[in-house]
Enzyme design. Structure first.
Site, PDB file in Angstrom:
ATOM      1  N   CYS A   4       3.778  -6.553  -2.767  1.00 60.65           N
ATOM      2  CA  CYS A   4       2.889  -5.034  -3.150  1.00 60.65           C
ATOM      3  C   CYS A   4       4.094  -3.879  -3.017  1.00 60.65           C
ATOM      4  CB  CYS A   4       1.888  -5.133  -2.572  1.00 60.65           C
ATOM      5  SG  CYS A   4       1.164  -2.921  -3.477  1.00 60.65           S
ATOM      6  N   HIS A   5       3.241  -2.477  -2.444  1.00 55.06           N
ATOM      7  CA  HIS A   5       4.828  -1.610  -2.342  1.00 55.06           C
ATOM      8  C   HIS A   5       5.518  -1.801  -1.540  1.00 55.06           C
ATOM      9  CE1 HIS A   5       2.730   0.227  -5.181  1.00 55.06           C
ATOM     10  NE2 HIS A   5       2.595   0.997  -4.940  1.00 55.06           N
ATOM     11  N   GLY A  42       0.742  -0.896   0.288  1.00 53.45           N
ATOM     12  CA  GLY A  42      -0.195   0.014  -0.052  1.00 53.45           C
ATOM     13  C   GLY A  42       0.755   1.426  -0.120  1.00 53.45           C
ATOM     14  N   ARG A  43       0.909   2.514   0.434  1.00 53.37           N
ATOM     15  CA  ARG A  43       1.450   3.784   0.504  1.00 53.37           C
ATOM     16  C   ARG A  43       2.036   3.572   2.110  1.00 53.37           C
ATOM     17  NH1 ARG A  43      -2.139   8.594  -0.305  1.00 53.37           N
ATOM     18  NH2 ARG A  43      -2.314   8.180   1.604  1.00 53.37           N
ATOM     19  N   GLU A  59       5.767   3.832   1.519  1.00 50.35           N
ATOM     20  CA  GLU A  59       6.794   5.499   0.528  1.00 50.35           C
ATOM     21  C   GLU A  59       7.071   6.069   2.306  1.00 50.35           C
ATOM     22  OE1 GLU A  59       3.471   7.938  -0.426  1.00 50.35           O
ATOM     23  OE2 GLU A  59       3.866   6.476  -2.740  1.00 50.35           O
ATOM     24  N   TYR A 119       5.185  -4.914  -6.825  1.00 52.49           N
ATOM     25  CA  TYR A 119       4.044  -4.449  -7.330  1.00 52.49           C
ATOM     26  C   TYR A 119       4.751  -3.326  -8.813  1.00 52.49           C
ATOM     27  CZ  TYR A 119       0.225  -1.278  -9.306  1.00 52.49           C
ATOM     28  OH  TYR A 119      -0.997  -0.864  -9.789  1.00 52.49           O
TER      29      TYR A 119
END
Length: 191
Positions: A117-118, A87-88, A91, A137
């Site tokens: 994923c992320h 997800g975010r 980051e 991802y």
């Protein structure tokens, strides 16, 4: 009971937080869900990512997820492995030096690591993907390559295993990556 460290944070992908956490508990692990700056009892907000015909995924509000262990109390020696949600959240989590040190410990000690994923952004920032084969991802693939990893373009429903590292492109690969993570953790499930 073996313990698993589970790294997540605000706006982590909902499925990539809820499902692995619950599945790892289901098979008997004590799972410590942590987030920098959060303590036991705090919550994070998750996000639901889906494809609705646009060029990239859309993001909708997910659930509130309760953190069950304080980040500041983490002792990496206590854990059999680590799982990292996507997800975010990755980051910004990758900007935290303690997060990077924690991840590096699991590679230095060859303990099982799973990222989806992320979540792989954290691995790249920690400098642990050089010379490793892994997936992520697709939009994170260039980061894997820049960090010296060998990006594997696999179906979103699959997982890739390289030694102690299990990765998957996104939540549709949960069954595959969790199964492979359990194998390297030494869990045997008989049907």
């Amino acid at each position: 009971m073996k313990k698993i460290l589970f790294l997540t944070g605000d706006f982590a992908e909902d499925y990539e937080t809820m499902v692995p956490f619950q599945m790892l508990e289901m098979v008997g692990f004590e799972v410590h869900a942590v987030c920098p700056g959060k303590k036991k009892g705090d919550t994070i907000k998750t996000a639901i990512h889906d494809f609705l015909g646009d060029q990239t995924y859309t993001e909708k509000p997910g659930h509130n997820f309760a953190i069950n262990y304080s980040f500041d109390d983490v002792n990496v020696e206590d854990y059999a492995g680590i799982a990292i949600a996507g997800g975010r959240a990755p980051e910004y989590l990758r900007l935290n030096s303690k997060v990077l040190e924690i991840v590096q410990h699991f590679f230095e000690t060859n303990k099982p690591v799973a990222a989806v994923c992320h979540g792989i952004q954290i691995l790249a920032a920690a400098g642990v993907v050089k010379g490793r084969k892994l997936t992520a991802y697709p939009a994170v693939g260039p980061e894997v390559t820049i960090a010296g990893g060998d990006y594997q373009d696999i179906p979103v429903t699959d997982a890739y295993v390289d030694g102690n590292l299990v990765t998957s492109p996104a939540w549709p690969g949960h069954a595959a990556w969790i199964r492979e993570f359990l194998k390297i953790l030494g869990v045997k499930i008989e049907i």
